[in-house]
Scaffold this motif. Structure first.
Motif, PDB file in Angstrom:
ATOM      1  N   MET A  27       6.942  35.780   1.564  1.00  0.00           N
ATOM      2  CA  MET A  27       7.350  35.547   3.069  1.00  0.00           C
ATOM      3  C   MET A  27       7.656  34.172   3.481  1.00  0.00           C
ATOM      4  SD  MET A  27       7.373  38.134   5.192  1.00  0.00           S
ATOM      5  CE  MET A  27       6.259  37.897   6.602  1.00  0.00           C
ATOM      6  N   ASP A  28       6.653  33.029   2.531  1.00  0.00           N
ATOM      7  CA  ASP A  28       6.792  31.787   3.272  1.00  0.00           C
ATOM      8  C   ASP A  28       8.195  31.096   2.520  1.00  0.00           C
ATOM      9  OD1 ASP A  28       4.304  31.810   4.199  1.00  0.00           O
ATOM     10  OD2 ASP A  28       4.229  29.525   3.581  1.00  0.00           O
ATOM     11  N   THR A  29       8.954  31.965   1.697  1.00  0.00           N
ATOM     12  CA  THR A  29      10.237  31.376   1.216  1.00  0.00           C
ATOM     13  C   THR A  29      11.338  31.683   2.292  1.00  0.00           C
ATOM     14  OG1 THR A  29       9.594  31.852  -1.000  1.00  0.00           O
ATOM     15  CG2 THR A  29      11.756  31.577  -0.611  1.00  0.00           C
ATOM     16  N   THR A  30      11.137  32.808   2.845  1.00  0.00           N
ATOM     17  CA  THR A  30      12.191  33.181   4.038  1.00  0.00           C
ATOM     18  C   THR A  30      11.914  32.949   5.470  1.00  0.00           C
ATOM     19  OG1 THR A  30      11.337  35.601   4.291  1.00  0.00           O
ATOM     20  CG2 THR A  30      12.885  35.291   2.331  1.00  0.00           C
ATOM     21  N   ILE A  31      10.442  32.403   5.686  1.00  0.00           N
ATOM     22  CA  ILE A  31      10.037  32.491   6.973  1.00  0.00           C
ATOM     23  C   ILE A  31      10.666  31.211   7.699  1.00  0.00           C
ATOM     24  CG2 ILE A  31       7.786  31.417   6.716  1.00  0.00           C
ATOM     25  CD1 ILE A  31       6.775  33.857   8.450  1.00  0.00           C
ATOM     26  N   MET A  32      10.741  30.127   6.723  1.00  0.00           N
ATOM     27  CA  MET A  32      10.984  28.842   7.038  1.00  0.00           C
ATOM     28  C   MET A  32      12.439  28.666   7.642  1.00  0.00           C
ATOM     29  SD  MET A  32       8.207  27.356   6.876  1.00  0.00           S
ATOM     30  CE  MET A  32       8.706  25.915   7.439  1.00  0.00           C
ATOM     31  N   ASN A  33      13.483  29.450   7.368  1.00  0.00           N
ATOM     32  CA  ASN A  33      14.679  29.160   8.179  1.00  0.00           C
ATOM     33  C   ASN A  33      14.829  28.832   9.474  1.00  0.00           C
ATOM     34  OD1 ASN A  33      15.837  28.714   5.381  1.00  0.00           O
ATOM     35  ND2 ASN A  33      16.225  30.965   5.368  1.00  0.00           N
ATOM     36  N   VAL A  34      14.212  30.046  10.078  1.00  0.00           N
ATOM     37  CA  VAL A  34      14.243  29.792  11.644  1.00  0.00           C
ATOM     38  C   VAL A  34      13.353  29.053  12.247  1.00  0.00           C
ATOM     39  CG1 VAL A  34      13.370  31.399  13.710  1.00  0.00           C
ATOM     40  CG2 VAL A  34      14.542  32.567  11.673  1.00  0.00           C
ATOM     41  N   THR A  35      11.877  28.827  11.418  1.00  0.00           N
ATOM     42  CA  THR A  35      10.962  27.719  11.669  1.00  0.00           C
ATOM     43  C   THR A  35      11.282  26.259  11.990  1.00  0.00           C
ATOM     44  OG1 THR A  35       9.452  29.326  11.022  1.00  0.00           O
ATOM     45  CG2 THR A  35       8.424  27.443  11.686  1.00  0.00           C
ATOM     46  N   LEU A  36      12.503  26.159  10.924  1.00  0.00           N
ATOM     47  CA  LEU A  36      12.708  24.742  10.646  1.00  0.00           C
ATOM     48  C   LEU A  36      13.094  23.848  11.883  1.00  0.00           C
ATOM     49  CD1 LEU A  36      12.699  22.694   8.302  1.00  0.00           C
ATOM     50  CD2 LEU A  36      14.999  23.226   7.773  1.00  0.00           C
ATOM     51  N   PRO A  37      14.022  24.350  12.857  1.00  0.00           N
ATOM     52  CA  PRO A  37      14.210  23.603  13.891  1.00  0.00           C
ATOM     53  C   PRO A  37      13.105  23.138  14.797  1.00  0.00           C
ATOM     54  CG  PRO A  37      15.896  25.538  13.669  1.00  0.00           C
ATOM     55  CD  PRO A  37      14.743  25.582  12.730  1.00  0.00           C
ATOM     56  N   HIS A  38      12.288  23.971  14.811  1.00  0.00           N
ATOM     57  CA  HIS A  38      11.056  23.700  15.761  1.00  0.00           C
ATOM     58  C   HIS A  38       9.951  22.792  15.000  1.00  0.00           C
ATOM     59  CE1 HIS A  38      11.968  27.411  18.342  1.00  0.00           C
ATOM     60  NE2 HIS A  38      12.080  27.919  17.166  1.00  0.00           N
ATOM     61  N   ILE A  39      10.246  22.819  13.814  1.00  0.00           N
ATOM     62  CA  ILE A  39       9.250  21.855  13.166  1.00  0.00           C
ATOM     63  C   ILE A  39       9.835  20.424  13.406  1.00  0.00           C
ATOM     64  CG2 ILE A  39       8.469  20.857  10.965  1.00  0.00           C
ATOM     65  CD1 ILE A  39       7.897  23.914  10.007  1.00  0.00           C
ATOM     66  N   GLN A  40      11.274  20.356  13.370  1.00  0.00           N
ATOM     67  CA  GLN A  40      12.044  19.266  13.287  1.00  0.00           C
ATOM     68  C   GLN A  40      11.786  18.471  14.739  1.00  0.00           C
ATOM     69  OE1 GLN A  40      16.158  19.949  12.518  1.00  0.00           O
ATOM     70  NE2 GLN A  40      16.864  18.127  13.509  1.00  0.00           N
ATOM     71  N   SER A  41      11.816  19.418  15.804  1.00  0.00           N
ATOM     72  CA  SER A  41      11.655  19.060  17.270  1.00  0.00           C
ATOM     73  C   SER A  41      10.108  18.416  17.292  1.00  0.00           C
ATOM     74  CB  SER A  41      12.033  20.199  18.094  1.00  0.00           C
ATOM     75  OG  SER A  41      11.813  19.787  19.317  1.00  0.00           O
ATOM     76  N   ALA A  42       9.162  19.217  16.959  1.00  0.00           N
ATOM     77  CA  ALA A  42       7.625  18.976  16.977  1.00  0.00           C
ATOM     78  C   ALA A  42       7.466  17.530  16.409  1.00  0.00           C
ATOM     79  CB  ALA A  42       6.741  19.905  16.444  1.00  0.00           C
ATOM     80  N   PHE A  43       7.954  17.096  15.268  1.00  0.00           N
ATOM     81  CA  PHE A  43       7.717  15.756  14.583  1.00  0.00           C
ATOM     82  C   PHE A  43       8.802  14.989  14.731  1.00  0.00           C
ATOM     83  CE2 PHE A  43       5.002  18.922  11.716  1.00  0.00           C
ATOM     84  CZ  PHE A  43       3.856  18.303  12.226  1.00  0.00           C
ATOM     85  N   HIS A  44       9.611  15.020  15.651  1.00  0.00           N
ATOM     86  CA  HIS A  44      10.760  14.245  15.864  1.00  0.00           C
ATOM     87  C   HIS A  44      11.513  13.600  14.585  1.00  0.00           C
ATOM     88  CE1 HIS A  44       9.177  14.283  19.979  1.00  0.00           C
ATOM     89  NE2 HIS A  44       8.003  14.110  19.427  1.00  0.00           N
ATOM     90  N   GLN A  45      11.888  14.638  13.978  1.00  0.00           N
ATOM     91  CA  GLN A  45      12.599  14.335  12.541  1.00  0.00           C
ATOM     92  C   GLN A  45      13.998  14.757  12.484  1.00  0.00           C
ATOM     93  OE1 GLN A  45      11.190  12.456   9.852  1.00  0.00           O
ATOM     94  NE2 GLN A  45       9.302  12.064  10.902  1.00  0.00           N
ATOM     95  N   ASN A  46      14.955  14.149  11.681  1.00  0.00           N
ATOM     96  CA  ASN A  46      16.262  14.413  11.509  1.00  0.00           C
ATOM     97  C   ASN A  46      16.026  15.865  10.676  1.00  0.00           C
ATOM     98  OD1 ASN A  46      16.131  13.562   8.781  1.00  0.00           O
ATOM     99  ND2 ASN A  46      16.891  11.607   9.751  1.00  0.00           N
TER     100      ASN A  46
END
Length: 465
Positions: free
Chosen positions: A28-47
């Motif tokens: 699950m942790d392999t497939t669950i990140m694709n949708v989550t990635l933009p939110h992590i990007q925004s939370a940590f202000h990363q490209n």
């Protein structure tokens, strides 16, 4: 316990379900990140480039540790290593959820990969020790559930969690699943004796981290930045050289990390080749069909996810039927109809249009799911069943590691082929160019299915070690 006369469904079923839950936790942790990635990007202000390391680091960590799974299981006992992997994976999930920077999140993702990477190879190895040969088709189908559920449930679950809560909940959800899996391990998995005399292959142990992860990373860079990129070329070239050295070393030592000599067994080689061909089709379909539905038809990601659900249901049905056919009639009886249904499905996809009815699209998707279910675990069982039981703990890491490499190359190859086909459609509207490119790529997948069908004709009815 792997004697048919000793078969007890009440003992075997909970053990197999326990292994499946452990595998689902990690997959699950392999497939669950694709949708989550933009939110992590925004939370940590990363490209995006920096954020993608959350996925890449996990994949590379898994590729690093998988070759060691067999030795660890042999030396310290399969049950103990499986339990410890789940414990530390769950702890790493908690720490990832509480990460306060992108750097710390990547570190805990590496910890997840290093602990979770041993779960699947050890789990499949244990299942072969638990399930008697005559029951493996029907029982091993349960271990295919994580492969079906993770790509379907993962994105949907992560989408729900980040919408109603925040990104950290995609890691926190692992905590109850991890605790449940650990309780089941302690209650239902039999004890496997540890071989205290087992020694690690030092040369192989030194080379493997410089072979598989470097090669996979090079493929990732090539997919992202193009195959003329110097970094991609350097890492792929170095990875291939290190892989060749690793193969030479493993073929010469008495107790290798990965039992490469299994490839001298004809039924193993044919079975593993069919696994690779099918995996290219599976990953290709998982990539192409959602892309087509969103980019050409114009569906939202939510509706695309809903349309793909019947594929998972059909795959489970195909896996259940295929397992029973495998036990009773052998591999070919399940796999030939499976590839036939896959060929029909891809023929439909190669003619699909934005104006095609929902029934037409669902028919193609359901046939594809049935095909995957009939083929996937059956060719896996055929390959592993041809290997002597004493070597199974060193062969399951081999098949898992090779799947990592094949999946990376499949995505890279098909992405490049689709992009190239789009560029070739000069003089067409963007929509028509995309549609034609998708049709050509579906035809390419159909070619892999035809090759798989032909190769299946040369399988023995049932592989025997």
């Amino acid at each position: 316990m792997n004697n048919t006369n000793d078969f007890n469904l009440k003992k075997v079923l909970p053990a197999v379900l326990t292994i499946a839950i452990g595998m689902l936790l990690v997959m699950m942790d392999t497939t669950i990140m694709n949708v989550t990635l933009p939110h992590i990007q925004s939370a940590f202000h990363q490209n995006l480039s920096n954020s993608q390391w959350v996925i890449t680091a996990y994949t590379l960590a898994m590729a690093t540790v998988i070759p060691f799974a067999g030795f660890l299981g042999d030396r310290f006992s399969d049950k103990k290593v499986f339990a410890l992997a789940i414990i530390f994976f769950t702890i790493a999930s908690f720490l990832a959820a509480n990460a306060h920077s992108m750097q710390s999140l990547i570190i805990w993702r590496i910890a997840q990969g290093l602990t979770g990477g041993v779960v699947a190879p050890i789990g499949i190895g244990m299942s072969f020790k638990i399930i008697p040969m005559e029951k493996r088709g029907s029982m091993m189908g349960l271990l295919g559930l994580p492969m079906l559920l993770a790509p379907t449930i993962g994105p949907a679950l992560s989408g729900f969690l980040v919408k109603h809560f925040n990104w950290s909940t995609v890691f926190l959800i692992n905590l109850p699943v991890g605790v449940l899996a650990l309780i089941f391990v302690l209650l239902f998995l039999p004890n496997f004796p540890a071989n205290k005399a087992s020694k690690i292959d030092l040369k192989g142990a030194l080379l493997s981290p410089f072979a598989f992860p470097i090669l996979i990373y090079g493929v990732h860079v090539g997919t992202d930045k193009g195959w003329s990129n110097p970094t991609a070329l350097s890492f792929v070239g170095l990875g291939i050289i290190m892989l060749l050295l690793f193969i030479i070393v493993e073929l010469r030592v008495e107790n290798p990390l990965l039992h490469l000599r299994a490839f001298v067994i004809p039924e193993f080689t044919k079975g593993i080749s069919l696994m690779w061909l099918n995996q290219i089709v599976v990953f290709g379909a998982m990539l192409l069909v959602p892309l087509y539905l969103q980019n050409v038809v114009g569906l939202s990601s939510k509706n695309t996810g809903l349309i793909m659900v019947p594929q998972a249901i059909a795959s489970f049905l195909g896996m259940t039927i295929g397992g029973r056919i495998f036990d009773k009639f052998g591999t070919k009886a399940a796999v030939l109809p499976g590839f036939t249904l896959g060929a029909i499905s891809l023929s439909l996809f190669s003619q699909i249009k934005p104006s095609s009815s929902l029934a037409f699209t669902l028919c193609a998707i359901i046939l594809l799911g049935l095909s995957q279910g009939l083929v996937n675990m059956q060719v896996n069982n055929h390959a592993l069943q041809s290997v002597p039981m004493k070597n199974i703990s060193r062969v399951t890491p081999l098949t898992n590691e090779m799947m990592q490499v094949v999946n990376s190359f499949a995505i890279a190859f098909l992405t490049a082929f689709l992009s190239g086909q789009i560029k070739k459609q000069t003089g067409l509207s963007p929509l028509q160019a995309n549609l034609t490119a998708f049709h050509h790529t579906f035809w390419l997948l159909l070619l892999f299915v035809i090759v798989g069908f032909i190769l299946t004709l040369f399988l023995r009815k049932k592989a025997k070690a």
